[in-house]
Enzyme design. Sequence first.
Site, PDB file in Angstrom:
ATOM      1  N   ASP A   1      70.632  11.908  12.528  1.00  0.00           N
ATOM      2  CA  ASP A   1      70.479  10.571  13.097  1.00  0.00           C
ATOM      3  C   ASP A   1      71.235   9.597  12.192  1.00  0.00           C
ATOM      4  OD1 ASP A   1      69.743   8.063  13.912  1.00  0.00           O
ATOM      5  OD2 ASP A   1      67.597   8.511  14.067  1.00  0.00           O
TER       6      ASP A   1
ATOM      7  N   ASN B   1      82.708  10.614  17.455  1.00  0.00           N
ATOM      8  CA  ASN B   1      82.473  10.183  18.836  1.00  0.00           C
ATOM      9  C   ASN B   1      81.116   9.506  19.035  1.00  0.00           C
ATOM     10  OD1 ASN B   1      82.592  10.468  21.974  1.00  0.00           O
ATOM     11  ND2 ASN B   1      80.785  11.649  21.348  1.00  0.00           N
TER      12      ASN B   1
ATOM     13  N   TYR C   1      78.390  -4.403  19.340  1.00  0.00           N
ATOM     14  CA  TYR C   1      79.225  -3.260  19.741  1.00  0.00           C
ATOM     15  C   TYR C   1      80.708  -3.562  19.500  1.00  0.00           C
ATOM     16  CZ  TYR C   1      80.826   0.585  22.768  1.00  0.00           C
ATOM     17  OH  TYR C   1      81.427   1.727  23.276  1.00  0.00           O
TER      18      TYR C   1
ATOM     19  N   LYS D   1      83.284  -1.614  16.952  1.00  0.00           N
ATOM     20  CA  LYS D   1      84.466  -0.877  17.444  1.00  0.00           C
ATOM     21  C   LYS D   1      85.758  -1.510  16.934  1.00  0.00           C
ATOM     22  CE  LYS D   1      82.222   2.247  19.890  1.00  0.00           C
ATOM     23  NZ  LYS D   1      82.181   3.655  19.466  1.00  0.00           N
TER      24      LYS D   1
HETATM   25  P1  NAD Z   1      76.553   9.236  25.350  1.00  0.00           P
HETATM   26  O1  NAD Z   1      75.558   8.160  25.224  1.00  0.00           O
HETATM   27  O2  NAD Z   1      76.624  10.030  26.595  1.00  0.00           O
HETATM   28  O3  NAD Z   1      76.423  10.228  24.095  1.00  0.00           O
HETATM   29  C1  NAD Z   1      76.336   9.696  22.808  1.00  0.00           C
HETATM   30  C2  NAD Z   1      76.215  10.823  21.799  1.00  0.00           C
HETATM   31  O4  NAD Z   1      75.948  10.167  20.561  1.00  0.00           O
HETATM   32  C3  NAD Z   1      75.082  11.795  22.066  1.00  0.00           C
HETATM   33  O5  NAD Z   1      75.487  13.119  21.762  1.00  0.00           O
HETATM   34  C4  NAD Z   1      73.997  11.357  21.087  1.00  0.00           C
HETATM   35  O6  NAD Z   1      73.236  12.447  20.597  1.00  0.00           O
HETATM   36  C5  NAD Z   1      74.803  10.722  19.966  1.00  0.00           C
HETATM   37  N1  NAD Z   1      74.013   9.701  19.301  1.00  0.00           N
HETATM   38  C6  NAD Z   1      73.354   8.675  19.881  1.00  0.00           C
HETATM   39  N2  NAD Z   1      72.639   7.999  18.945  1.00  0.00           N
HETATM   40  C7  NAD Z   1      72.876   8.612  17.767  1.00  0.00           C
HETATM   41  C8  NAD Z   1      72.410   8.405  16.439  1.00  0.00           C
HETATM   42  N3  NAD Z   1      71.535   7.454  16.137  1.00  0.00           N
HETATM   43  N4  NAD Z   1      72.841   9.245  15.481  1.00  0.00           N
HETATM   44  C9  NAD Z   1      73.695  10.256  15.762  1.00  0.00           C
HETATM   45  N5  NAD Z   1      74.170  10.511  16.999  1.00  0.00           N
HETATM   46  C10 NAD Z   1      73.755   9.701  17.988  1.00  0.00           C
HETATM   47  O7  NAD Z   1      77.965   8.597  24.962  1.00  0.00           O
HETATM   48  P2  NAD Z   1      79.365   8.508  25.736  1.00  0.00           P
HETATM   49  O8  NAD Z   1      79.202   7.516  26.829  1.00  0.00           O
HETATM   50  O9  NAD Z   1      79.931   9.835  26.004  1.00  0.00           O
HETATM   51  O10 NAD Z   1      80.183   7.783  24.563  1.00  0.00           O
HETATM   52  C11 NAD Z   1      80.762   8.475  23.490  1.00  0.00           C
HETATM   53  C12 NAD Z   1      81.575   7.486  22.679  1.00  0.00           C
HETATM   54  O11 NAD Z   1      82.505   6.821  23.545  1.00  0.00           O
HETATM   55  C13 NAD Z   1      80.729   6.378  22.048  1.00  0.00           C
HETATM   56  O12 NAD Z   1      81.239   6.095  20.771  1.00  0.00           O
HETATM   57  C14 NAD Z   1      80.928   5.197  22.985  1.00  0.00           C
HETATM   58  O13 NAD Z   1      80.770   3.965  22.314  1.00  0.00           O
HETATM   59  C15 NAD Z   1      82.362   5.424  23.434  1.00  0.00           C
HETATM   60  N6  NAD Z   1      82.688   4.809  24.726  1.00  0.00           N
HETATM   61  C16 NAD Z   1      82.041   5.175  25.869  1.00  0.00           C
HETATM   62  C17 NAD Z   1      82.374   4.564  27.078  1.00  0.00           C
HETATM   63  C18 NAD Z   1      81.695   4.938  28.379  1.00  0.00           C
HETATM   64  O14 NAD Z   1      81.955   4.300  29.409  1.00  0.00           O
HETATM   65  N7  NAD Z   1      80.827   5.932  28.410  1.00  0.00           N
HETATM   66  C19 NAD Z   1      83.390   3.604  27.101  1.00  0.00           C
HETATM   67  C20 NAD Z   1      84.032   3.262  25.923  1.00  0.00           C
HETATM   68  C21 NAD Z   1      83.672   3.868  24.742  1.00  0.00           C
END
Ligand code: NAD
Length: 235
Positions: A51, A76, A141, A145
Amino acid sequence: MKNKKALVTGGTRGIGFETARELRAAGVEVTVTGTRPRGTGPEGCRYLAVDFSREAATERFAQQVARMGLSILVNNAGVNTVGPLESYCPEEFERIQRINLRAPFLLCQAVVPGMRRHRFGRIVNVASILSVVSRAGRSAYSASKGALVGLTRTLAIEVARDNVLVNCISPGFVDTDLTRRILGSAGLKRMAAQVPMGRPASPKEIARCIRFLVSDENSYLTGQNIIVDGGFTCG
Ligand code: NAD
């Protein structure tokens, strides 16, 4: 990509899961992280729980990562909570920075010495279009980023001579389970209408770009923030 070892943080779902799957299919030995004690990533991947909101646990994890002999790191894992800056809870602001920025920083520190020794390393930090544009309520956020992009540029300069390439990828709207849950199907349609390509990205489309960035095929692209948003930030 045989004989390569990768760590994909947050590889239990969404973009991280697809990235781990792509790398595994390319012959990479992949470890993914999640927050649950007994989570899973794609088939064939090793799983570790951590975490990143917990500072000491993240530091211990980084020490473990330093011994893993990684040639690929994909930072990620990331979280987002939304609220106006004027009333945004400072503790929540700090939690977001710990997960989205401090953990990638510590993991970069952990892997770089080994990558330099082997004269090969590929790091991708997953940022967001909110690193270059923003919306109301996204201060924590966007700050995390944007800072991740800055960190990426600096590190890219510092390690370039040792064939360690460091980039950010900035997705726009991605059709993940989470996006669907938050927006609902009507919200998803409204959002898609704002994208020149008329649809969100699939996690696989983001994962394929990451796969290229961490591969041997990428031999000169470093220090960049690659925006994968179907044209959203062009207008
Ligand atoms: P998601 O929410 O589906 O998955 C997030 C992952 O991060 C999970 O595996 C979770 O276990 C892990 N995580 C969450 N909290 C955590 C913590 N406290 N400690 C360790 N791990 C933790 O995410 P996603 O939508 O696939 O996004 C992945 C990345 O892409 C992120 O960095 C997000 O900011 C970025 N992103 C996503 C989008 C989108 O539309 N989904 C758009 C732009 C950027």
